[in-house]
Design an enzyme around this catalytic site. Sequence first.
Site, PDB file in Angstrom:
ATOM      1  N   ASN A  39       8.697   0.776   0.312  1.00  0.00           N
ATOM      2  CA  ASN A  39       8.542   0.652  -1.143  1.00  0.00           C
ATOM      3  C   ASN A  39       7.502   1.675  -1.592  1.00  0.00           C
ATOM      4  O   ASN A  39       6.314   1.515  -1.324  1.00  0.00           O
ATOM      5  CB  ASN A  39       8.075  -0.784  -1.464  1.00  0.00           C
ATOM      6  CG  ASN A  39       7.706  -0.957  -2.926  1.00  0.00           C
ATOM      7  OD1 ASN A  39       8.044  -0.125  -3.774  1.00  0.00           O
ATOM      8  ND2 ASN A  39       7.007  -2.049  -3.235  1.00  0.00           N
ATOM      9  N   TRP A  40       7.957   2.702  -2.289  1.00  0.00           N
ATOM     10  CA  TRP A  40       7.047   3.782  -2.660  1.00  0.00           C
ATOM     11  C   TRP A  40       6.224   3.473  -3.907  1.00  0.00           C
ATOM     12  O   TRP A  40       5.352   4.242  -4.273  1.00  0.00           O
ATOM     13  CB  TRP A  40       7.840   5.071  -2.895  1.00  0.00           C
ATOM     14  CG  TRP A  40       8.500   5.620  -1.672  1.00  0.00           C
ATOM     15  CD1 TRP A  40       8.416   5.128  -0.392  1.00  0.00           C
ATOM     16  CD2 TRP A  40       9.336   6.780  -1.600  1.00  0.00           C
ATOM     17  NE1 TRP A  40       9.149   5.911   0.463  1.00  0.00           N
ATOM     18  CE2 TRP A  40       9.727   6.929  -0.252  1.00  0.00           C
ATOM     19  CE3 TRP A  40       9.794   7.705  -2.532  1.00  0.00           C
ATOM     20  CZ2 TRP A  40      10.557   7.968   0.171  1.00  0.00           C
ATOM     21  CZ3 TRP A  40      10.616   8.742  -2.120  1.00  0.00           C
ATOM     22  CH2 TRP A  40      10.994   8.872  -0.774  1.00  0.00           C
ATOM     23  N   LYS A  41       6.573   2.415  -4.592  1.00  0.00           N
ATOM     24  CA  LYS A  41       5.877   2.053  -5.839  1.00  0.00           C
ATOM     25  C   LYS A  41       5.867   3.267  -6.793  1.00  0.00           C
ATOM     26  O   LYS A  41       6.832   4.029  -6.788  1.00  0.00           O
ATOM     27  CB  LYS A  41       4.469   1.532  -5.526  1.00  0.00           C
ATOM     28  CG  LYS A  41       4.496   0.496  -4.398  1.00  0.00           C
ATOM     29  CD  LYS A  41       3.222  -0.239  -4.225  1.00  0.00           C
ATOM     30  CE  LYS A  41       3.342  -1.164  -3.023  1.00  0.00           C
ATOM     31  NZ  LYS A  41       2.215  -2.048  -2.863  1.00  0.00           N
ATOM     32  N   HIS A  81       8.621  -8.714  -6.565  1.00  0.00           N
ATOM     33  CA  HIS A  81       7.441  -8.182  -5.876  1.00  0.00           C
ATOM     34  C   HIS A  81       6.178  -8.735  -6.541  1.00  0.00           C
ATOM     35  O   HIS A  81       6.125  -8.899  -7.748  1.00  0.00           O
ATOM     36  CB  HIS A  81       7.453  -6.652  -5.935  1.00  0.00           C
ATOM     37  CG  HIS A  81       6.429  -6.035  -5.035  1.00  0.00           C
ATOM     38  ND1 HIS A  81       5.107  -5.927  -5.399  1.00  0.00           N
ATOM     39  CD2 HIS A  81       6.521  -5.536  -3.778  1.00  0.00           C
ATOM     40  CE1 HIS A  81       4.440  -5.369  -4.398  1.00  0.00           C
ATOM     41  NE2 HIS A  81       5.270  -5.117  -3.413  1.00  0.00           N
ATOM     42  N   GLU A 137       3.459  -7.448  -7.293  1.00  0.00           N
ATOM     43  CA  GLU A 137       2.877  -6.629  -8.376  1.00  0.00           C
ATOM     44  C   GLU A 137       3.629  -6.859  -9.679  1.00  0.00           C
ATOM     45  O   GLU A 137       3.044  -6.820 -10.766  1.00  0.00           O
ATOM     46  CB  GLU A 137       2.881  -5.142  -7.968  1.00  0.00           C
ATOM     47  CG  GLU A 137       1.796  -4.863  -6.940  1.00  0.00           C
ATOM     48  CD  GLU A 137       2.062  -3.718  -6.000  1.00  0.00           C
ATOM     49  OE1 GLU A 137       2.944  -2.878  -6.269  1.00  0.00           O
ATOM     50  OE2 GLU A 137       1.374  -3.673  -4.946  1.00  0.00           O
ATOM     51  N   GLU A 160       5.727 -11.777   1.587  1.00  0.00           N
ATOM     52  CA  GLU A 160       4.610 -10.860   1.415  1.00  0.00           C
ATOM     53  C   GLU A 160       3.401 -11.626   0.900  1.00  0.00           C
ATOM     54  O   GLU A 160       3.259 -11.812  -0.315  1.00  0.00           O
ATOM     55  CB  GLU A 160       4.982  -9.778   0.402  1.00  0.00           C
ATOM     56  CG  GLU A 160       6.166  -8.942   0.802  1.00  0.00           C
ATOM     57  CD  GLU A 160       6.099  -7.568   0.161  1.00  0.00           C
ATOM     58  OE1 GLU A 160       6.056  -6.590   0.912  1.00  0.00           O
ATOM     59  OE2 GLU A 160       6.049  -7.483  -1.072  1.00  0.00           O
ATOM     60  N   GLY A 180      -1.535  -4.110   0.359  1.00  0.00           N
ATOM     61  CA  GLY A 180      -2.400  -2.994  -0.019  1.00  0.00           C
ATOM     62  C   GLY A 180      -3.865  -3.239   0.301  1.00  0.00           C
ATOM     63  O   GLY A 180      -4.736  -2.515  -0.175  1.00  0.00           O
ATOM     64  N   SER A 222       0.491  -4.687   4.445  1.00  0.00           N
ATOM     65  CA  SER A 222      -0.282  -3.798   5.327  1.00  0.00           C
ATOM     66  C   SER A 222       0.356  -3.592   6.694  1.00  0.00           C
ATOM     67  O   SER A 222      -0.335  -3.575   7.722  1.00  0.00           O
ATOM     68  CB  SER A 222      -1.727  -4.310   5.455  1.00  0.00           C
ATOM     69  OG  SER A 222      -2.334  -4.353   4.177  1.00  0.00           O
ATOM     70  N   GLY A 266       4.620  -0.812   2.202  1.00  0.00           N
ATOM     71  CA  GLY A 266       4.155  -0.091   1.023  1.00  0.00           C
ATOM     72  C   GLY A 266       3.456   1.193   1.425  1.00  0.00           C
ATOM     73  O   GLY A 266       4.085   2.210   1.716  1.00  0.00           O
ATOM     74  N   GLY A 267       2.110   1.138   1.491  1.00  0.00           N
ATOM     75  CA  GLY A 267       1.289   2.328   1.743  1.00  0.00           C
ATOM     76  C   GLY A 267       1.763   3.192   2.908  1.00  0.00           C
ATOM     77  O   GLY A 267       1.876   4.419   2.774  1.00  0.00           O
TER      78      GLY A 267
HETATM   79  C1  PEP Z   1       4.340  -3.894  -0.625  1.00  0.00           C
HETATM   80  O1  PEP Z   1       3.924  -3.429  -1.656  1.00  0.00           O
HETATM   81  O2  PEP Z   1       5.458  -4.436  -0.597  1.00  0.00           O
HETATM   82  C2  PEP Z   1       3.480  -3.814   0.551  1.00  0.00           C
HETATM   83  C3  PEP Z   1       3.752  -4.603   1.557  1.00  0.00           C
HETATM   84  O3  PEP Z   1       2.440  -2.924   0.501  1.00  0.00           O
HETATM   85  P1  PEP Z   1       1.451  -2.511   1.714  1.00  0.00           P
HETATM   86  O4  PEP Z   1       2.304  -2.244   2.904  1.00  0.00           O
HETATM   87  O5  PEP Z   1       0.753  -1.281   1.209  1.00  0.00           O
HETATM   88  O6  PEP Z   1       0.535  -3.659   1.920  1.00  0.00           O
END
Ligand code: PEP
Length: 250
Positions: A9-11, A95, A97, A167, A173, A213, A234-235
């Site tokens: 997920n590049w956001k 999600h 966010e 999640e 994040g 993460s 994500g990251g």
């Molecule tokens: C996400 O945004 O779905 C996520 C899991 O982010 P991260 O891996 O950066 O925690």
Amino acid sequence: MIRPVIAGNWKMNKKIAEAVDFASRLRYDLEAPPDREVIIAPPFTALQAVAEVLRGSAIRLAAQNLHEAEKGAYTGEISGGMLSEAGCEYVIVGHSERRTLFGEGNETVNRKLRATIAARLKPIFCLGETLREREEDRTKAVIERQLKEGLNNLTAGDIGRSLLAYEPVWAIGTGRTASPEQAEEVHRFIREWIAGRYGREKAEELAILYGGSVTPKNIAELMLQQDIDGALVGGASLDAASFLQIVRYE
Ligand code: PEP
């Protein structure tokens, strides 16, 4: 056996040229992909260009959000039909966010899940508890409510087209990952809930991803857990080398 799924997920990251570069590298490096489903979710503006790069490959495209209506006076919004036309197969729905920054509650998530299915797209349905909810020992109650309200009016057939992603909000994040055992406990709970509602067979076929993460360092031990079938990253999905390491975990 569920085929493992690794989704990035590049956001709100990567302009079109960067997204195309990333997708080209991924396609090249995964020409003989390991036996796992690989999905990337670029921002809306890059979807079509990335779809062109990925056409004919085994890498799948996801959008990060959609509007619940098919079309109409919804300034700034994007429908499932538009995403499908742009080349998407999946949509991330619910999600954390979107829930916390944009006020999407379980009812909105439910409408978006139904819109995703109606547009013949596949949802990646995200759910998870906040740190406070975990500390107050309410994790399972929160997850159960997200499942019950989020999946309201969805059929077993709809579940068969979906992926779920657990999640924990406190792990997204933050660099703080749920331990494999903590994640497994919730994944098992989700699978049992799905079995109760939609039958054992559907539950055993459903891929439940872990997100929060995930990195090249922790992916393998997470994937050792019986009910963890993949990862939503994500990251660590923003850098092609690290995403590829995650995809190729052993
Ligand atoms: C996400 O945004 O779905 C996520 C899991 O982010 P991260 O891996 O950066 O925690």
